[in-house]
Design a protein around this motif. Sequence first.
Motif, PDB file in Angstrom:
ATOM      1  N   ILE A   1      20.581  47.843  22.851  1.00 23.26           N
ATOM      2  CA  ILE A   1      19.936  46.559  23.089  1.00 23.26           C
ATOM      3  C   ILE A   1      19.829  46.349  24.597  1.00 23.26           C
ATOM      4  O   ILE A   1      20.811  46.545  25.317  1.00 23.26           O
ATOM      5  CB  ILE A   1      20.744  45.399  22.468  1.00 23.26           C
ATOM      6  N   ALA A   2      18.633  45.976  25.076  1.00 20.51           N
ATOM      7  CA  ALA A   2      18.463  45.667  26.494  1.00 20.51           C
ATOM      8  C   ALA A   2      18.095  44.199  26.633  1.00 20.51           C
ATOM      9  O   ALA A   2      17.175  43.713  25.978  1.00 20.51           O
ATOM     10  CB  ALA A   2      17.385  46.543  27.110  1.00 20.51           C
ATOM     11  N   GLY A   6      20.970  43.412  31.530  1.00 20.93           N
ATOM     12  CA  GLY A   6      21.890  44.495  31.190  1.00 20.93           C
ATOM     13  C   GLY A   6      21.486  45.216  29.928  1.00 20.93           C
ATOM     14  O   GLY A   6      20.562  44.808  29.228  1.00 20.93           O
ATOM     15  N   VAL A   7      22.186  46.320  29.639  1.00 25.02           N
ATOM     16  CA  VAL A   7      21.923  47.107  28.445  1.00 25.02           C
ATOM     17  C   VAL A   7      23.240  47.306  27.706  1.00 25.02           C
ATOM     18  O   VAL A   7      24.301  47.440  28.326  1.00 25.02           O
ATOM     19  CB  VAL A   7      21.253  48.457  28.806  1.00 25.02           C
ATOM     20  N   PHE A   8      23.182  47.285  26.370  1.00 22.91           N
ATOM     21  CA  PHE A   8      24.382  47.325  25.548  1.00 22.91           C
ATOM     22  C   PHE A   8      24.192  48.360  24.438  1.00 22.91           C
ATOM     23  O   PHE A   8      23.099  48.492  23.880  1.00 22.91           O
ATOM     24  CB  PHE A   8      24.664  45.961  24.914  1.00 22.91           C
ATOM     25  N   SER A  20      28.528  48.715  27.778  1.00 28.67           N
ATOM     26  CA  SER A  20      27.597  47.771  28.389  1.00 28.67           C
ATOM     27  C   SER A  20      27.480  48.093  29.868  1.00 28.67           C
ATOM     28  O   SER A  20      28.397  48.649  30.482  1.00 28.67           O
ATOM     29  CB  SER A  20      28.059  46.320  28.199  1.00 28.67           C
ATOM     30  N   ARG A  21      26.325  47.750  30.432  1.00 28.60           N
ATOM     31  CA  ARG A  21      26.096  48.003  31.854  1.00 28.60           C
ATOM     32  C   ARG A  21      25.136  46.959  32.390  1.00 28.60           C
ATOM     33  O   ARG A  21      24.060  46.741  31.830  1.00 28.60           O
ATOM     34  CB  ARG A  21      25.536  49.402  32.089  1.00 28.60           C
ATOM     35  N   LEU A  67      20.255  56.904  31.488  1.00 30.51           N
ATOM     36  CA  LEU A  67      21.670  56.686  31.226  1.00 30.51           C
ATOM     37  C   LEU A  67      22.120  57.566  30.073  1.00 30.51           C
ATOM     38  O   LEU A  67      21.373  57.801  29.116  1.00 30.51           O
ATOM     39  CB  LEU A  67      21.932  55.219  30.878  1.00 30.51           C
ATOM     40  N   ASN A  68      23.360  58.045  30.157  1.00 32.80           N
ATOM     41  CA  ASN A  68      23.966  58.742  29.032  1.00 32.80           C
ATOM     42  C   ASN A  68      24.299  57.737  27.929  1.00 32.80           C
ATOM     43  O   ASN A  68      24.168  56.527  28.111  1.00 32.80           O
ATOM     44  CB  ASN A  68      25.228  59.476  29.492  1.00 32.80           C
TER      45      ASN A  68
END
Length: 283
Positions: A1-2, A6-8, A20-21, A67-68
């Motif tokens: 989910i973005a 951020g992205v999760f 999360s990032r 992203l990995n």
Amino acid sequence: IASALGVFVVDAQTFAVTASRAFQLNLTDLASKRRFNVADINADGNDEIIVLTKIASSTLRDQLFVLNQDLTPRASTSERPLGQEFLIGNVDTDDDLEIVCGNGTVLNASTLATEVAAGAQFGDHNYVLANVDGDSQKEVVEVSAGKLYVFDVDAATSTTINFSADVENLNLFGLNADGDADDELVVGTLSNQIQIYSINKNAATVTLDRTIGTRKADTTVTDITRGNVTDDTADAIVFVSRASNSGANVCIGSQCVTTGDDGRYLISGLAPGAYTATVSRAS
């Protein structure tokens, strides 16, 4: 989910957030998501997360990240204009996937090296990758202002075709709908239809092959994609439609108004106090 900032990664069974990032770049710059996708871009059997961000302090700076699965960074581009959209596909004669950005930049999906510098503008949303000339590479197909544009990235050529369908600002995609060597263009229209078109790039023609009416009248197809949603092996066309929200009668006390297309209404001049509200619609 973005989300915007951020992205999760969420477990599909438990809905627990496993990673999360945030998109904060440093103490002064924040980035917000423009677009993201999940794909195996280097053919290693594992999906990567590709995120295109806009840097808040500048209208001319974007950055694309790979992203990995645990959201650790694998690669990123330099900060530069990339547009508001990207698509992933093989658009040249090598065996690697490319990332085609909205401002015409084409990147090697695995290394993010620039293969084609910014050139032809592909628009914000109305472009897809589809093989419309029978070779093994995808072309960029864009719909804009009554025209259909076919960009052959590998050959560095473009073709313009008159296209009057009412598909402006709607989602579309390429699909081999008839089993021949070419993909067809599948679009959702403003007039309650899904249409399938054949494109002949060399002859600069586009032909309506089939029209599929949606089940409900007075609707607009707002999202369209494909997927195997039944037990057979064939992809199905999946769409979301939106009906007009106009024509509802809203009464608060003695004042009554009718909703607009977006469902909104305005009643002014109400004195403080308790009121009875009713909403009705003619059948």
